[in-house]
Design a protein around this motif. Structure first.
Motif, PDB file in Angstrom:
ATOM      1  N   SER A   1      19.794   1.124   1.409  1.00 18.73           N
ATOM      2  CA  SER A   1      18.757   0.882   0.288  1.00 18.73           C
ATOM      3  C   SER A   1      19.539   0.144  -0.880  1.00 18.73           C
ATOM      4  O   SER A   1      18.821  -0.682  -1.249  1.00 18.73           O
ATOM      5  N   CYS A   2      20.612   0.531  -1.158  1.00 20.95           N
ATOM      6  CA  CYS A   2      21.496   0.346  -2.478  1.00 20.95           C
ATOM      7  C   CYS A   2      21.496  -1.436  -2.127  1.00 20.95           C
ATOM      8  O   CYS A   2      21.592  -2.123  -3.215  1.00 20.95           O
ATOM      9  N   GLY A   3      21.876  -1.637  -1.019  1.00 21.90           N
ATOM     10  CA  GLY A   3      22.001  -3.123  -0.553  1.00 21.90           C
ATOM     11  C   GLY A   3      20.808  -3.948  -0.614  1.00 21.90           C
ATOM     12  O   GLY A   3      20.953  -4.902  -1.263  1.00 21.90           O
ATOM     13  N   ARG A   4      19.587  -3.421  -0.226  1.00 28.10           N
ATOM     14  CA  ARG A   4      18.516  -4.235  -0.292  1.00 28.10           C
ATOM     15  C   ARG A   4      18.068  -4.296  -1.858  1.00 28.10           C
ATOM     16  O   ARG A   4      17.599  -5.435  -2.119  1.00 28.10           O
ATOM     17  N   LYS A   5      18.391  -3.074  -2.601  1.00 26.51           N
ATOM     18  CA  LYS A   5      18.084  -3.121  -3.951  1.00 26.51           C
ATOM     19  C   LYS A   5      18.805  -4.437  -4.680  1.00 26.51           C
ATOM     20  O   LYS A   5      18.346  -5.060  -5.445  1.00 26.51           O
ATOM     21  N   ARG A   6      20.276  -4.580  -4.517  1.00 22.46           N
ATOM     22  CA  ARG A   6      21.007  -5.492  -5.099  1.00 22.46           C
ATOM     23  C   ARG A   6      20.555  -6.865  -4.615  1.00 22.46           C
ATOM     24  O   ARG A   6      20.311  -7.688  -5.471  1.00 22.46           O
ATOM     25  N   LYS A   7      19.834  -7.010  -3.418  1.00 25.62           N
ATOM     26  CA  LYS A   7      19.469  -8.437  -2.843  1.00 25.62           C
ATOM     27  C   LYS A   7      18.429  -8.788  -3.655  1.00 25.62           C
ATOM     28  O   LYS A   7      17.896 -10.094  -4.148  1.00 25.62           O
ATOM     29  N   ILE A   8      17.619  -7.692  -3.688  1.00 29.80           N
ATOM     30  CA  ILE A   8      16.323  -7.997  -4.579  1.00 29.80           C
ATOM     31  C   ILE A   8      16.555  -8.360  -5.854  1.00 29.80           C
ATOM     32  O   ILE A   8      16.009  -9.439  -6.496  1.00 29.80           O
ATOM     33  N   ASP A   9      17.274  -7.796  -6.658  1.00 25.25           N
ATOM     34  CA  ASP A   9      17.854  -8.155  -8.049  1.00 25.25           C
ATOM     35  C   ASP A   9      18.246  -9.459  -8.089  1.00 25.25           C
ATOM     36  O   ASP A   9      18.283 -10.248  -8.955  1.00 25.25           O
ATOM     37  N   GLU A  10      19.181  -9.868  -7.075  1.00 25.82           N
ATOM     38  CA  GLU A  10      19.722 -11.263  -7.397  1.00 25.82           C
ATOM     39  C   GLU A  10      18.914 -12.159  -7.243  1.00 25.82           C
ATOM     40  O   GLU A  10      18.733 -13.166  -7.864  1.00 25.82           O
ATOM     41  N   VAL A  11      17.976 -12.052  -6.159  1.00 24.69           N
ATOM     42  CA  VAL A  11      16.789 -13.080  -5.891  1.00 24.69           C
ATOM     43  C   VAL A  11      15.951 -13.296  -7.083  1.00 24.69           C
ATOM     44  O   VAL A  11      15.558 -14.289  -7.484  1.00 24.69           O
ATOM     45  N   LEU A  12      15.414 -12.205  -7.637  1.00 20.99           N
ATOM     46  CA  LEU A  12      14.517 -12.347  -8.648  1.00 20.99           C
ATOM     47  C   LEU A  12      14.974 -12.280  -9.950  1.00 20.99           C
ATOM     48  O   LEU A  12      14.376 -12.027 -11.048  1.00 20.99           O
TER      49      LEU A  12
ATOM     50  N   ASN B   1       0.853  -1.238   0.015  1.00 25.27           N
ATOM     51  CA  ASN B   1      -0.049  -0.117   0.135  1.00 25.27           C
ATOM     52  C   ASN B   1       0.832   1.221   0.152  1.00 25.27           C
ATOM     53  O   ASN B   1       1.894   1.278   0.515  1.00 25.27           O
ATOM     54  N   ILE B   2       0.358   2.175  -0.669  1.00 25.87           N
ATOM     55  CA  ILE B   2       1.191   3.434  -0.761  1.00 25.87           C
ATOM     56  C   ILE B   2       0.592   4.479  -0.248  1.00 25.87           C
ATOM     57  O   ILE B   2      -0.577   5.135  -0.694  1.00 25.87           O
ATOM     58  N   SER B   3       1.157   5.048   1.054  1.00 25.63           N
ATOM     59  CA  SER B   3       0.426   5.796   2.031  1.00 25.63           C
ATOM     60  C   SER B   3       0.936   7.243   1.273  1.00 25.63           C
ATOM     61  O   SER B   3       1.468   7.451   0.179  1.00 25.63           O
ATOM     62  N   GLU B   4      -0.115   8.343   1.681  1.00 20.15           N
ATOM     63  CA  GLU B   4       0.071   9.557   1.199  1.00 20.15           C
ATOM     64  C   GLU B   4       1.561  10.178   1.112  1.00 20.15           C
ATOM     65  O   GLU B   4       2.012  10.743   0.018  1.00 20.15           O
ATOM     66  N   GLN B   5       2.232   9.989   2.065  1.00 20.75           N
ATOM     67  CA  GLN B   5       3.487  10.621   2.446  1.00 20.75           C
ATOM     68  C   GLN B   5       4.601   9.416   2.800  1.00 20.75           C
ATOM     69  O   GLN B   5       5.405   9.321   3.461  1.00 20.75           O
ATOM     70  N   PHE B   6       4.440   8.391   1.507  1.00 22.24           N
ATOM     71  CA  PHE B   6       5.454   7.291   1.771  1.00 22.24           C
ATOM     72  C   PHE B   6       7.022   7.584   1.452  1.00 22.24           C
ATOM     73  O   PHE B   6       7.163   8.386   0.781  1.00 22.24           O
ATOM     74  N   ASN B   7       7.919   6.813   1.908  1.00 23.21           N
ATOM     75  CA  ASN B   7       9.227   6.932   2.021  1.00 23.21           C
ATOM     76  C   ASN B   7       9.897   5.877   1.056  1.00 23.21           C
ATOM     77  O   ASN B   7       9.577   4.791   1.248  1.00 23.21           O
ATOM     78  N   PRO B   8      10.285   6.196   0.055  1.00 27.63           N
ATOM     79  CA  PRO B   8      10.767   5.089  -0.937  1.00 27.63           C
ATOM     80  C   PRO B   8      11.761   4.194  -0.521  1.00 27.63           C
ATOM     81  O   PRO B   8      11.647   2.856  -0.525  1.00 27.63           O
ATOM     82  N   ASP B   9      12.627   4.778   0.448  1.00 24.68           N
ATOM     83  CA  ASP B   9      13.448   3.787   1.126  1.00 24.68           C
ATOM     84  C   ASP B   9      12.762   2.700   2.251  1.00 24.68           C
ATOM     85  O   ASP B   9      12.889   1.490   2.184  1.00 24.68           O
ATOM     86  N   GLU B  10      11.653   3.430   2.781  1.00 25.11           N
ATOM     87  CA  GLU B  10      10.595   2.499   3.681  1.00 25.11           C
ATOM     88  C   GLU B  10       9.968   1.586   2.726  1.00 25.11           C
ATOM     89  O   GLU B  10       9.680   0.217   3.238  1.00 25.11           O
ATOM     90  N   LEU B  11       9.628   1.864   1.436  1.00 28.72           N
ATOM     91  CA  LEU B  11       9.005   1.138   0.707  1.00 28.72           C
ATOM     92  C   LEU B  11       9.899  -0.338  -0.034  1.00 28.72           C
ATOM     93  O   LEU B  11       9.583  -1.226  -0.068  1.00 28.72           O
ATOM     94  N   LEU B  12      11.269   0.105  -0.098  1.00 28.75           N
ATOM     95  CA  LEU B  12      12.240  -0.891  -0.697  1.00 28.75           C
ATOM     96  C   LEU B  12      12.259  -1.873   0.755  1.00 28.75           C
ATOM     97  O   LEU B  12      12.461  -3.127   0.187  1.00 28.75           O
ATOM     98  N   LYS B  13      12.285  -1.448   1.785  1.00 27.11           N
ATOM     99  CA  LYS B  13      12.576  -1.928   2.874  1.00 27.11           C
ATOM    100  C   LYS B  13      11.459  -3.122   3.075  1.00 27.11           C
ATOM    101  O   LYS B  13      11.516  -4.454   3.189  1.00 27.11           O
ATOM    102  N   ASN B  14      10.076  -2.659   2.800  1.00 23.76           N
ATOM    103  CA  ASN B  14       8.907  -3.541   3.007  1.00 23.76           C
ATOM    104  C   ASN B  14       9.130  -4.446   1.833  1.00 23.76           C
ATOM    105  O   ASN B  14       8.696  -5.725   2.054  1.00 23.76           O
ATOM    106  N   MET B  15       9.290  -4.144   0.639  1.00 25.53           N
ATOM    107  CA  MET B  15       9.635  -5.109  -0.419  1.00 25.53           C
ATOM    108  C   MET B  15      10.501  -6.437  -0.092  1.00 25.53           C
ATOM    109  O   MET B  15      10.256  -7.445  -0.219  1.00 25.53           O
TER     110      MET B  15
END
Length: 638
Positions: A261-272, A226-240
């Protein structure tokens, strides 16, 4: 709402201080004090205006601030004719007598203005001190915790808080279409935007698609955010990232909590990497949110993204950039609406014959919105089916039920979600729509000119006020808060409508903010200060004239000849009016009081029986729009 009023007022005060230093004399410092104090109030109210205020004390304080802001605006408004008379006197007349008259007018203006400013300063000071005095012991916070309702309609994973219907009505065909789009087609990032107004069933449809067996089997990974009104992209990446670990039933790697965040993004890319995945992002409100979402999506060759949104701009932008598809949600058909209504109101039984006519009338007001049909049908299930009068009363008082019945809370929440997400100028535009009767076809130019006349529209760069107002209208339509009823051959909006259910909630909010009063006969509830008045039935039992001293607009609907005398009485006590709309009134003459309205900017006499325009029309020096279409007028009286 208070923030929008004060923002406009601060601009006027700043200009006023610059232009009128000589006339202000000894009260210049008081005006500066008022301006400074209002700036402090506006800073706090800016956050309150973006959310629903629930604290009773804070509601009272906001009302007081709004009232004093309106009164300051009225004081400045009232002063303008005196100032102009003074200036014009100096230009037009020469000789001792005329100079003396001009000087007396100037003294009168000084005295009235000084007296008004001193009184307003005392009120502003009392409001500021009262807030400090009462907020401290009650620990009212200026943050979003205690006084402002941040309740979301869904949890962090976007699962609706209302119960899921095991057999939703009318989604079989669109569901098949969306499932086919998801699992078929070329590889690569593709976006599907499901767009439509609140309550139309976007989330219900997407949830059925998300849980479909074919989709589950086809995709390696699925997640719903869910995208709240004032969501934070870093928080969104953490939830993903957390959802990814949870979905794969794997433990989060060491240091996940502190991972950048860059580390989380890299891990997501590796898994998917090279794996099929589908992401659902619910309630994407603007293109800025979409840009942030794009930045956290995995660099994956076979990724599907589903957005639910009320914004046509979001839907179009996201799909153009990813060669995706826009799926516009449509209201339920008459057959589907009736099926859902009976399912909720009569527990899937047939509608009793004696309730069929009133049920159809209630259903029509739901406008094919599944959320409204389900909520209202569920409430009617508790009514006595043998008492048709109970059902008639519910239909007649639907607005009251929407305001206070807990069983309809979901509709109020949906409306609040849309309303508090609007910028302040669109809030005022939306609330002013409550002047129009239910199901009324609102003409584009009539609406724009009324908005301009009452001061809702502010200049922007090189754009004309009409162009700015047109942008406001397009924005409300783009957000699905207004429905287009008719377009011109060139695709321009001619008429639009407010959905019946949302119309009732707009009236409720407008009444709460004391913006628009709707006269519906002897049962009309009158606020102490009527600012904008719409006459839908009659003007019976008018209150005292003091209620209309601050009236800014009067709009009459219907061909009510009996209104001539009440209107004369009303206008005699209203000197600040900016807009008068007498369309369709079967009058052969205009009340003389109209020509004393020195602030009048808009006058509609369309479809009246006037044959001649009085010479006194020349007294309306600020008139910008005069609508004579459909009259018999061929000349101005000599």
């Amino acid at each position: 709402m208070a923030d929008s009023v004060i923002t406009h007022l601060l601009e006027k005060l700043a200009s006023f201080l610059d232009e009128e230093k000589e006339l202000l004399g000894g009260v210049g410092e008081e005006v500066e004090y008022i301006r400074d104090e209002m700036e402090r109030m506006a800073a706090f109210l800016a956050s309150a205006d973006a959310r629903e205020v629930t604290d009773p004390l804070l509601k009272v304080w906001i009302k007081q601030v709004r009232d004093v802001a309106h009164d300051i605006d009225d004081a400045l408004h009232e002063f303008i004719p005196l100032r102009l008379s003074h200036y014009q006197g100096n230009l037009r007349f020469y000789g001792s007598v005329h100079r003396m008259c001009s000087y007396i007018i100037s003294l009168k203006a000084r005295h009235q203005l000084a007296s008004g400013i001193q009184s307003i300063k005392s009120r502003v000071k009392a409001i500021a001190e009262g807030y400090q005095r009462y907020s401290s012991p009650l620990s009212i916070s200026e943050g979003p915790n205690t006084s402002i309702d941040n309740t979301r309609l869904s949890d962090s994973r976007g699962v609706p808080l209302w119960s899921k219907d095991p057999n939703p009505v009318g989604i079989e065909e669109p569901m098949q279409q969306l499932v086919k789009w998801l699992v078929d087609g070329d590889s690569g990032l593709k976006t599907l935007s499901v767009v439509g107004p609140e309550g139309i069933g976007k989330s219900t449809l997407v949830r059925e698609v998300y849980d479909d067996a074919t989709v589950k089997k086809h995709f390696y990974f699925r997640t719903w955010l869910n995208i709240s009104e004032q969501f934070n992209p870093d928080e969104l990446l953490k939830n993903m990232f957390e959802n990814l670990c949870s979905g794969m039933r794997a433990k989060a790697p060491k240091g996940a909590e502190t991972m950048k965040s860059c580390g989380r993004k890299r891990k997501i890319d590796e898994v998917l990497h090279q794996n099929r995945c589908v992401f659902v992002f619910e309630n994407v409100r603007n293109t800025g949110a979409w840009e942030a979402i794009k930045s956290v999506l995995p660099n994956n060759s076979d990724c599907r993204v589903i957005l639910t949104t009320c914004s046509r701009d979001v839907a179009t932008t996201s799909c153009v950039e990813t060669e995706g598809e826009v799926y516009p949600m449509k209201p339920l058909s008459q057959e589907g609406s009736w099926m859902l209504f009976c399912k909720k109101a009569f527990r899937a039984s047939n509608c009793p014959e004696h309730l069929e006519e009133i049920s159809q009338r209630i259903l029509k007001r739901c406008g094919g919105l599944p959320l409204a049909i389900g909520a209202i049908g569920g409430l009617l299930a508790t009514k006595n089916q043998r008492r048709i009068d109970e059902w008639e009363l519910f239909n007649r008082c639907l607005g009251v039920e929407l305001e206070g019945n807990d069983k309809l809370q979901c509709l109020r929440k949906i409306f609040s979600y849309s309303y508090y997400g609007l910028p302040h100028h669109l809030k005022r535009c939306l609330l002013y729509l409550s002047i129009f009767p239910e199901d009324h076809l609102i003409e584009r130019m009539r609406l724009l000119r009324l908005w301009i006349a009452v001061g809702i529209v502010q200049g922007r760069g090189e754009m004309t006020l009409e162009e700015v107002a047109g942008g406001y209208l397009d924005d409300l339509i783009n957000r699905n808060l207004l429905q287009v009823a008719e377009k011109s051959e060139y695709g321009r909006v001619r008429t639009c409508q407010v959905h019946s259910i949302w119309g009732e909630l707009i009236i409720s909010k407008s009444r709460e903010d004391e913006m628009v009063t709707v006269a519906r006969g002897k049962d009309t509830v009158w606020p102490k200060k009527v600012r904008h008045l719409a006459v839908h039935n009659s003007l019976e039992s008018l209150p005292e004239s003091k209620y209309f001293i601050r009236l800014r607009s009067l709009v009459i609907f219907g061909r009510m000849g009996s209104l001539h005398q009440p209107v004369k009485s009303l206008l005699s006590s209203s000197k600040l009016i900016n807009a008068l709309d007498f369309r369709g009134a079967p009058w052969e003459s205009i009340p003389e009081e109209v020509f004393e309205m020195r602030h009048l900017r808009y006058l509609s006499l369309r479809e009246t029986k006037l044959k001649e325009l009085p010479k006194s029309i020349g007294k309306l020096q600020n008139l910008e729009s005069l609508d004579l279409k459909g009259t018999y007028i061929t000349s101005v009286a000599s």
